[in-house]
Design an enzyme around this catalytic site. Sequence first.
Site, mmCIF file in Angstrom:
data_model
loop_
_atom_site.group_PDB
_atom_site.id
_atom_site.type_symbol
_atom_site.label_atom_id
_atom_site.label_comp_id
_atom_site.label_asym_id
_atom_site.label_seq_id
_atom_site.Cartn_x
_atom_site.Cartn_y
_atom_site.Cartn_z
ATOM 1 N N HIS A 1 0.887 -1.191 0.000
ATOM 2 C CA HIS A 1 0.000 0.000 0.000
ATOM 3 C C HIS A 1 0.913 1.226 0.000
ATOM 4 C CE1 HIS A 1 -3.434 2.430 0.653
ATOM 5 N NE2 HIS A 1 -3.776 2.112 1.895
ATOM 6 N N HIS B 1 -2.252 -2.152 -9.666
ATOM 7 C CA HIS B 1 -3.256 -1.597 -8.759
ATOM 8 C C HIS B 1 -4.481 -2.481 -8.783
ATOM 9 C CE1 HIS B 1 -5.884 1.338 -6.823
ATOM 10 N NE2 HIS B 1 -4.768 1.881 -6.396
ATOM 11 N N ASP C 1 2.724 5.693 -6.471
ATOM 12 C CA ASP C 1 3.973 5.568 -5.714
ATOM 13 C C ASP C 1 5.207 5.456 -6.604
ATOM 14 O OD1 ASP C 1 2.766 5.594 -3.173
ATOM 15 O OD2 ASP C 1 2.111 3.533 -3.459
HETATM 16 N N1 CMC Z 1 5.094 -6.484 -10.316
HETATM 17 C C1 CMC Z 1 5.000 -7.676 -10.933
HETATM 18 N N2 CMC Z 1 3.858 -8.362 -11.058
HETATM 19 C C2 CMC Z 1 2.759 -7.828 -10.546
HETATM 20 C C3 CMC Z 1 2.783 -6.597 -9.889
HETATM 21 C C4 CMC Z 1 4.002 -5.920 -9.793
HETATM 22 N N3 CMC Z 1 4.085 -4.733 -9.178
HETATM 23 N N4 CMC Z 1 1.526 -6.292 -9.449
HETATM 24 C C5 CMC Z 1 0.756 -7.320 -9.824
HETATM 25 N N5 CMC Z 1 1.493 -8.251 -10.492
HETATM 26 C C6 CMC Z 1 0.996 -9.472 -11.104
HETATM 27 C C7 CMC Z 1 0.678 -10.503 -10.052
HETATM 28 O O1 CMC Z 1 1.792 -11.305 -9.768
HETATM 29 C C8 CMC Z 1 -0.441 -11.260 -10.708
HETATM 30 O O2 CMC Z 1 0.126 -12.112 -11.683
HETATM 31 P P1 CMC Z 1 -0.537 -13.568 -11.960
HETATM 32 O O3 CMC Z 1 -1.889 -13.268 -12.523
HETATM 33 O O4 CMC Z 1 0.392 -14.221 -12.911
HETATM 34 O O5 CMC Z 1 -0.597 -14.258 -10.632
HETATM 35 C C9 CMC Z 1 -1.200 -10.180 -11.472
HETATM 36 O O6 CMC Z 1 -0.244 -9.155 -11.746
HETATM 37 C C10 CMC Z 1 -2.368 -9.576 -10.707
HETATM 38 O O7 CMC Z 1 -1.856 -9.060 -9.488
HETATM 39 P P2 CMC Z 1 -2.549 -9.239 -8.087
HETATM 40 O O8 CMC Z 1 -1.470 -9.367 -7.046
HETATM 41 O O9 CMC Z 1 -3.584 -10.299 -8.144
HETATM 42 O O10 CMC Z 1 -3.277 -7.839 -7.956
HETATM 43 P P3 CMC Z 1 -3.858 -7.213 -6.630
HETATM 44 O O11 CMC Z 1 -4.993 -6.344 -7.038
HETATM 45 O O12 CMC Z 1 -4.151 -8.238 -5.605
HETATM 46 O O13 CMC Z 1 -2.647 -6.332 -6.071
HETATM 47 C C11 CMC Z 1 -1.128 -4.551 -5.759
HETATM 48 C C12 CMC Z 1 -2.519 -4.971 -6.290
HETATM 49 C C13 CMC Z 1 -1.049 -3.034 -5.802
HETATM 50 C C14 CMC Z 1 -1.003 -4.997 -4.300
HETATM 51 C C15 CMC Z 1 -0.043 -5.189 -6.639
HETATM 52 O O14 CMC Z 1 -0.164 -4.725 -7.961
HETATM 53 C C16 CMC Z 1 1.363 -4.899 -6.117
HETATM 54 O O15 CMC Z 1 1.836 -5.612 -5.234
HETATM 55 N N6 CMC Z 1 2.051 -3.829 -6.638
HETATM 56 C C17 CMC Z 1 3.347 -3.448 -6.117
HETATM 57 C C18 CMC Z 1 3.171 -2.645 -4.835
HETATM 58 C C19 CMC Z 1 2.655 -1.275 -5.114
HETATM 59 O O16 CMC Z 1 3.132 -0.556 -5.975
HETATM 60 N N7 CMC Z 1 1.652 -0.853 -4.286
HETATM 61 C C20 CMC Z 1 1.079 0.486 -4.374
HETATM 62 C C21 CMC Z 1 -0.332 0.432 -4.830
HETATM 63 S S1 CMC Z 1 -0.991 2.017 -5.330
HETATM 64 C C22 CMC Z 1 -0.945 3.074 -3.990
HETATM 65 C C23 CMC Z 1 -1.503 2.537 -2.732
HETATM 66 O O17 CMC Z 1 -2.475 1.817 -2.658
HETATM 67 O O18 CMC Z 1 -0.899 2.844 -1.717
#
Ligand code: CMC
Length: 430
Positions: free
Chosen positions: A268, A307, A363
């Site tokens: 987050h 996201h 971010d």
């Molecule tokens: N790098 C590489 N792969 C990713 C990333 C990433 N940053 N984000 C998602 N994926 C992949 C993930 O591995 C999954 O792949 P697969 O379908 O093969 O398993 C697919 O994309 C869908 O991701 P998810 O984890 O199911 O998506 P989610 O909605 O549960 O998670 C998230 C959203 C923001 C937690 C995630 O994208 C992430 O961890 N991003 C990196 C951390 C980040 O930048 N967070 C800030 C978010 S925005 C500001 C805020 O909220 O504070």
Amino acid sequence: MPEDSLTIVDNRTSTSYTIPIKNGAIRAMDLRQIKTGPEDFGMLSYDPAFMNTASCESRITFIDGDKGILLYRGYPIDQLAESCTYLEVAYLVLNGELPSRAQLDEWAQEITQHTLLHENIKKVLEGFHYDAHPMAVLASTVAALSTLYPEARNIQDPKVRHLEICRLIGKMPTIAAYAYRHSLGLPYVYPDNDLSYTENFMNMLWKKTELKFRPSPVLARALDVLFILHADHEQNCSANAMRSVGSSHADPYLSTAGAAAALSGPLHGGANEEVLIMLDEIGSKDKIPAFIARVKAGECKLMGFGHRVYKNYDPRARIIARIANEVFEVTGRNPKIDIALELERIALEDEYFVKRKLYPNVDFYSGIIYEAMGFRPAMFTVLFAIPRTSGWLAQWQELLQDSAQKIARPRQLYLGSPRRDFVPMAQRSA
Ligand code: CMC
């Protein structure tokens, strides 16, 4: 058959149910009538991480994740970032309408009155080690404010709520600045109420021995715009924490501390700090392909990308990328921007990211600006928490005024052991 309804056939019993649809949703409680017999508890919906569950009705923030649209109370984020101050936006987020000149002046005056911290808070801060993470210090200190304002427990009184909202928005920058100066062993700087919200924050962070701190107008405006971009983001993890803790009628200080704790995590708000750590690790543009290969192999994440809601460019990231140039004119160019831009270019062409609709989020670029301004990465999430306080409080206020809300209490699908009798120690196997 009503038009706005959903018909479900339970194939276990061949029974048909008609459930009303309102605002494009069905009520999960309407599923409870679906039973196989009188002993059956009734159908639950299973939705880990709230992937498809609306937990509230809200009128604060709207996101269209596919189109990359973000509105506060109906106003596009880019228009607000262009024309408003952070306090103006905080007023809008909390009250639903943009303030008149007189309302804004009164609001700014109210917030300014509450920038001072009780002297006891210094003793709380003294208890933290110099290298304590500033987000842990912030969350703990906000919780400690609860000990000073016991009347804040009177959450049903709108006047008390308003007072605590002003106190929290007013004191958040002071706590953040004190946490920063504590980590450096510098004396605390008292608020200067002649300055604007953001200028005063800069004063409390960076004033040395000069009689009057004069912030760079360009940097003060850039920080104010960054604050606007972070003011609210509907039902994200920390807003949900705020609502969840607040639903037990905990006071706003403890609820905000809970929200800050949720924000601190690297998935987050903590992601802005992680982006800088990642850019440092990558080090130079020629190392980017190897790093992307590691991301695709599942060894690490590209922090600042992806996201839950945005499946398109995060509109905040676009605005931040623009501000970066204005900041660099004053501070000099942070060379990490070139690594970030190249990383983005390569990622946006790569099938892995394209297929998963992974774009830069808020971010990705914010930390590069914060670093250019002189913040170290551990402070970045604190810079997110200060403005998000108005969003948390708006969500909290809306929760308390919503007669449909009750204490948050999800159900579970119990898959553990059925009832069994206690086994004395001597009879247990290793
Ligand atoms: N790098 C590489 N792969 C990713 C990333 C990433 N940053 N984000 C998602 N994926 C992949 C993930 O591995 C999954 O792949 P697969 O379908 O093969 O398993 C697919 O994309 C869908 O991701 P998810 O984890 O199911 O998506 P989610 O909605 O549960 O998670 C998230 C959203 C923001 C937690 C995630 O994208 C992430 O961890 N991003 C990196 C951390 C980040 O930048 N967070 C800030 C978010 S925005 C500001 C805020 O909220 O504070």
